[in-house]
Design a protein around this motif. Structure first.
Motif, mmCIF file in Angstrom:
data_model
loop_
_atom_site.group_PDB
_atom_site.id
_atom_site.type_symbol
_atom_site.label_atom_id
_atom_site.label_comp_id
_atom_site.label_asym_id
_atom_site.label_seq_id
_atom_site.Cartn_x
_atom_site.Cartn_y
_atom_site.Cartn_z
ATOM 1 N N GLY A 163 0.826 -1.203 0.000
ATOM 2 C CA GLY A 163 0.000 0.000 0.000
ATOM 3 C C GLY A 163 0.858 1.249 0.000
ATOM 4 O O GLY A 163 2.050 1.212 -0.305
ATOM 5 N N TRP A 171 2.196 4.971 1.849
ATOM 6 C CA TRP A 171 2.575 5.591 3.115
ATOM 7 C C TRP A 171 3.067 7.009 2.816
ATOM 8 O O TRP A 171 3.755 7.234 1.821
ATOM 9 C CB TRP A 171 3.696 4.790 3.768
ATOM 10 N N ARG A 231 6.521 -1.210 12.523
ATOM 11 C CA ARG A 231 5.081 -1.154 12.272
ATOM 12 C C ARG A 231 4.401 -0.735 13.567
ATOM 13 O O ARG A 231 4.343 -1.491 14.530
ATOM 14 C CB ARG A 231 4.559 -2.514 11.827
ATOM 15 N N GLY A 234 -2.062 2.811 11.967
ATOM 16 C CA GLY A 234 -1.618 3.177 10.627
ATOM 17 C C GLY A 234 -0.266 3.862 10.565
ATOM 18 O O GLY A 234 0.072 4.434 9.535
ATOM 19 N N ARG A 239 2.343 7.687 7.690
ATOM 20 C CA ARG A 239 1.003 7.161 7.950
ATOM 21 C C ARG A 239 0.517 6.457 6.702
ATOM 22 O O ARG A 239 0.838 6.852 5.589
ATOM 23 C CB ARG A 239 0.024 8.301 8.274
ATOM 24 N N ARG A 240 -0.298 5.421 6.922
ATOM 25 C CA ARG A 240 -0.890 4.714 5.785
ATOM 26 C C ARG A 240 -1.932 5.627 5.152
ATOM 27 O O ARG A 240 -2.716 6.266 5.847
ATOM 28 C CB ARG A 240 -1.542 3.410 6.224
#
Length: 193
Positions: free
Chosen positions: A60, A62, A155, A159, A181-182
């Motif tokens: 994803g 970030w 991690r 998020g 942040r995601r």
């Protein structure tokens, strides 16, 4: 790594410059969310038990920013025994740096391999995996390099991702933390997890 014989990646130059002017402590959260509460001592996992799918959560987008510099990482889903990502740093709508990264299994373990826009490919072998409260910390190391010597992916909760770049610059230990942040890859909206 002999700093005088290789081009220095922008991320490294940025880290050293930010440390020199003391601005990193004002621009990022004082402590990662999980570190704000008392947690039991970190539990180490045997590096041999870590498999590539343990890092599939990176998949994803970030985003983070420090001192008007926005940095992003975009990781593709795990496929074909390989995680592939790209990093991009922008300041005032101008690209400052980019790099291609991958995490891959090799005969001696998992490797984080970075190809910065201003330098040669570097490989860092997974040296440690720890669980600290609700955070999971993956440390990749390359003892032949001065800076960076270690790349740490932490991690966090809600998020957060903290990327630590650590090593020695002119004989002194340095550590720069990139808080990210995601985000949704299409809309850029924050995603809390």
């Amino acid at each position: 790594m002999n700093l005088s014989s290789r081009p220095i990646p922008f991320r490294t130059l940025l880290a050293v410059a930010l440390l020199a002017i003391g601005s990193m402590s004002r621009a990022q959260p004082a402590t990662p969310p999980a570190a704000a509460t008392a947690a039991p001592a970190p539990a180490a996992a045997t590096v041999a038990t870590v498999v590539l799918s343990d890092l599939s959560w990176l998949s994803g987008c970030w985003r983070g920013s420090v001192n008007q510099r926005e940095f992003r990482e975009h990781w593709l889903p795990l496929r074909g025994d390989l995680l592939i990502g790209a990093g991009h740093t922008v300041m005032q709508d101008r690209t400052q740096n980019f790099e291609y990264v991958r995490i891959e299994p090799r005969a001696d373990g998992l490797h984080y391999v970075a190809q910065p826009s201003a330098g040669k490919e570097m490989s860092f072998r997974l040296a440690d995996r720890q669980v600290d409260g609700t955070d999971t910390i993956f440390t990749f190391a390359n003892d032949a390099s001065d800076f960076p010597r270690r790349i740490v992916y932490r991690r966090g909760t809600e998020g957060w991702l903290y990327i630590h770049v650590e090593g020695r610059v002119q004989g002194e230990e340095r550590r720069v933390i990139y808080p990210l942040r995601r985000i949704d890859c299409e809309s850029d909206d924050l995603i809390a997890k």
